[in-house]
Write a protein that holds these residues in place. Sequence first.
Motif, mmCIF file in Angstrom:
data_model
loop_
_atom_site.group_PDB
_atom_site.id
_atom_site.type_symbol
_atom_site.label_atom_id
_atom_site.label_comp_id
_atom_site.label_asym_id
_atom_site.label_seq_id
_atom_site.Cartn_x
_atom_site.Cartn_y
_atom_site.Cartn_z
ATOM 1 N N ALA A 7 0.778 -1.126 -0.060
ATOM 2 C CA ALA A 7 -0.151 -0.052 0.078
ATOM 3 C C ALA A 7 0.686 1.352 0.043
ATOM 4 O O ALA A 7 0.684 2.199 -0.664
ATOM 5 N N ALA A 8 1.885 1.276 0.802
ATOM 6 C CA ALA A 8 2.938 2.336 0.892
ATOM 7 C C ALA A 8 3.547 2.711 -0.652
ATOM 8 O O ALA A 8 3.755 3.574 -0.899
ATOM 9 N N LEU A 9 4.030 1.524 -1.145
ATOM 10 C CA LEU A 9 4.368 1.874 -2.527
ATOM 11 C C LEU A 9 3.621 2.231 -3.607
ATOM 12 O O LEU A 9 3.949 2.924 -4.567
ATOM 13 N N LEU A 10 2.062 1.937 -3.465
ATOM 14 C CA LEU A 10 1.255 2.494 -4.319
ATOM 15 C C LEU A 10 0.538 3.616 -4.126
ATOM 16 O O LEU A 10 -0.037 4.418 -5.054
ATOM 17 N N THR A 11 1.023 4.220 -3.135
ATOM 18 C CA THR A 11 0.320 5.515 -2.491
ATOM 19 C C THR A 11 0.952 6.581 -3.573
ATOM 20 O O THR A 11 2.153 6.674 -3.882
#
Length: 81
Positions: A7-11
């Motif tokens: 999720a952090a990478l896709l934010t």
Amino acid sequence: MEPATLAALLTAPAAGPALQWAHASADTRAPVLALLDGPAVEHRCFAVLARAMGDIENALAHDGKAMAHEAAAAVLRGGGR
């Protein structure tokens, strides 16, 4: 990969004012920080005066206002969230 990591990478990256502030020069940041630092100092002085006059409730109110300005300035300086 953990869901939180994914999720952090896709934010989406920061945009708008946050991005502008991150890339602002010191000359651009200084007047904005002064708008926060000045009232913080004033409220601290008012708190001292109120305490000297025995008005603790007013002193605490001024301390709270000063802390709000100081916290906002700390976040903009990168020292808090």
